[in-house]
Design a protein around this motif. Structure first.
Motif, mmCIF file in Angstrom:
data_model
loop_
_atom_site.group_PDB
_atom_site.id
_atom_site.type_symbol
_atom_site.label_atom_id
_atom_site.label_comp_id
_atom_site.label_asym_id
_atom_site.label_seq_id
_atom_site.Cartn_x
_atom_site.Cartn_y
_atom_site.Cartn_z
ATOM 1 N N HIS A 71 -2.209 -6.420 2.606
ATOM 2 C CA HIS A 71 -1.120 -5.560 2.116
ATOM 3 C C HIS A 71 -0.087 -5.261 3.195
ATOM 4 O O HIS A 71 -0.267 -5.616 4.357
ATOM 5 C CB HIS A 71 -1.707 -4.242 1.594
ATOM 6 C CG HIS A 71 -2.285 -3.395 2.697
ATOM 7 N ND1 HIS A 71 -3.552 -3.578 3.183
ATOM 8 C CD2 HIS A 71 -1.745 -2.391 3.419
ATOM 9 C CE1 HIS A 71 -3.775 -2.717 4.159
ATOM 10 N NE2 HIS A 71 -2.697 -1.982 4.326
ATOM 11 N N HIS A 103 -1.316 -7.050 6.700
ATOM 12 C CA HIS A 103 -2.635 -6.860 7.298
ATOM 13 C C HIS A 103 -3.672 -6.436 6.261
ATOM 14 O O HIS A 103 -3.350 -6.151 5.113
ATOM 15 C CB HIS A 103 -2.569 -5.809 8.408
ATOM 16 C CG HIS A 103 -2.124 -4.458 7.907
ATOM 17 N ND1 HIS A 103 -0.805 -4.170 7.635
ATOM 18 C CD2 HIS A 103 -2.822 -3.344 7.592
ATOM 19 C CE1 HIS A 103 -0.706 -2.933 7.207
ATOM 20 N NE2 HIS A 103 -1.919 -2.402 7.154
ATOM 21 N N GLU A 126 0.863 -1.176 0.000
ATOM 22 C CA GLU A 126 0.000 0.000 0.000
ATOM 23 C C GLU A 126 0.895 1.220 0.000
ATOM 24 O O GLU A 126 1.651 1.453 0.926
ATOM 25 C CB GLU A 126 -0.876 -0.011 1.257
ATOM 26 C CG GLU A 126 -1.902 1.085 1.272
ATOM 27 C CD GLU A 126 -2.743 1.051 2.548
ATOM 28 O OE1 GLU A 126 -3.777 1.708 2.552
ATOM 29 O OE2 GLU A 126 -2.368 0.382 3.503
ATOM 30 N N ASP A 128 2.287 -1.687 4.509
ATOM 31 C CA ASP A 128 2.267 -0.223 4.356
ATOM 32 C C ASP A 128 3.636 0.307 3.931
ATOM 33 O O ASP A 128 4.654 -0.314 4.211
ATOM 34 C CB ASP A 128 1.908 0.445 5.692
ATOM 35 C CG ASP A 128 0.516 0.092 6.167
ATOM 36 O OD1 ASP A 128 -0.317 -0.305 5.330
ATOM 37 O OD2 ASP A 128 0.272 0.222 7.383
HETATM 38 FE FE LIG Z 1 -2.375 -0.561 5.944
#
Ligand SMILES: [Fe+2]
Ligand SMILES: [Zn+2]
Length: 385
Positions: free
Chosen positions: A258, A318, A11, A260
């Motif tokens: 995904h 997550h 992401e 981060d």
């Molecule tokens: Fe996230």
């Protein structure tokens, strides 16, 4: 394979200035800047200069925090020289075209700030007593692992949960976001969404909340991440991407699996009434292992509670389950460390926190021990044979 275990996406924001990605960047790094490197061990004796009065390409705090990693000869030079050296290093992390994109983004931000009228001006300067619950304030003031442990639970390795925001602050924030969305609707201003995976929500940094969120990260999150996430640059977080995401009817429904674009992510639910929307975690992975299977002890599901914060590594895989009714708004702060990203790019081994690397190392150690055992047994038996 369950639906949670489809390939984890990364992401990312479309507007960040610190993405370390793309072979173009790596090639440029190898040819143009091979001699310009930061020290691996910081000079902790050094007191960094302030860069706040300068017009810079990156936040002034980034320069101050990078300074103690400068090679000795640069450290001894003047401020201008240091700025040039550090800017060069940071620009290496920008893919081609990112520089002009960064410029366009600052023009975009300026346009919003000069036209948007905030609803709650008091939100824009961080007033701790109006923002945080007393237990959180107390723990931060004491600032020790013991005080943090007294308010923070770790229901699954690497997932830290604690009460953080006052209900009145959450309400104010929700109202401010609604007011901003209303302004966007009325003026038909085309805003950028928080990242590539959320169609709804807004970037808080874009409408004036960036310095407040910087303060939040530096004074209230970094003391915690310094203790619990030192392996991913938790002590040197120096920039952030702050945004809200909105789920429910006429909003985003869920969020796929995904990782981060952050070293550490702070995720706080602001409200309101909703059903569903659980956050599911499936173990921390490095780039190389991002799509490996989940082990049973890595499975953890968390149900949001308004005002409660979740802190986890950006590389902790997550996603969010569907918010089946009501309306849920969460505030996210992707915290980044330019020092960690720079060091990571020079060091192959940098993933003690990856569940899979950890297992590989354990197996390797086991094999080495096994070989040694066999050798010893052979040596002991040899005289009798
Ligand atoms: Fe996230
Ligand atoms: Zn790994």
């Amino acid at each position: 394979m369950s639906s949670d275990q489809r390939e984890a996406q990364q992401e990312t924001t479309t507007t960040t200035t610190t993405t370390v990605d793309g072979s173009g960047t790596t090639a440029m790094r190898a040819t143009t800047f091979s001699s310009q490197r930061l020290r691996i061990n910081p000079n902790n004796e050094h007191r960094p200069e302030s860069y706040e009065d300068l017009k810079l390409d990156f936040p002034s705090a980034v320069y101050s925090s990078l300074e103690k990693y400068l090679p000795q000869q640069i450290l001894a030079s003047d401020r201008e020289e240091k700025v040039k050296f550090m800017t060069d290093i940071m620009l290496r992390h920008l893919p081609h075209g990112e520089r002009s994109r960064a410029h366009r983004h600052s023009v975009y931000r300026q346009k919003i700030i000069t036209n948007y009228q905030p609803l709650h001006k008091e939100l824009y300067t961080l007033s701790p007593v109006d923002c945080f619950v007393p237990s959180f304030m107390k723990a931060i003031n004491e600032s020790s692992e013991k005080s943090f442990r007294s308010i923070i639970s770790e229901p699954s390795p690497g997932v830290f949960v604690f009460d953080m925001l006052l209900p009145s602050f959450c309400e104010m924030m929700l109202a401010e976001v609604e007011n901003f969305e209303k302004w966007v609707g009325e003026t038909k201003f085309r805003i950028m969404r928080p990242n590539t995976m959320n169609k709804y929500g807004a970037v808080l940094d874009d409408f004036g909340l960036d310095s407040m969120l910087d303060k939040l990260m530096e004074s209230y999150i970094r003391p915690i991440t310094k203790v619990f996430f030192s392996d991913v640059g938790g002590a040197t977080l120096d920039s952030h991407h702050g945004f809200v995401v909105e789920y429910g009817k006429d909003r985003d429904l869920d969020l796929g699996f995904h990782v981060d674009d952050s070293e550490v992510t702070l995720n706080v639910c602001l409200g309101n009434q909703f059903v569903g929307g659980e956050l599911f975690f499936r173990g921390t992975r490095c780039e190389r292992h991002v799509n490996t299977t989940t082990k049973s002890d890595e499975i953890y599901d968390y149900s949001h509670v308004p005002g409660q914060a979740v802190l986890h590594r950006g590389r902790h895989r997550h996603g969010a389950r569907a918010t089946t009714s009501g309306h849920r708004v969460n505030m996210l702060l992707w915290c980044r460390s330019s020092v960690f990203r720079e060091l990571k790019s020079h060091q192959k081994e940098f993933s003690s926190w990856c569940g899979e690397c950890f297992c590989e190392k354990k197996e390797e150690k086991g094999r080495a021990l096994d070989a040694l055992r066999k050798k010893l047994v052979k040596a002991v038996r040899a005289p009798q044979d």
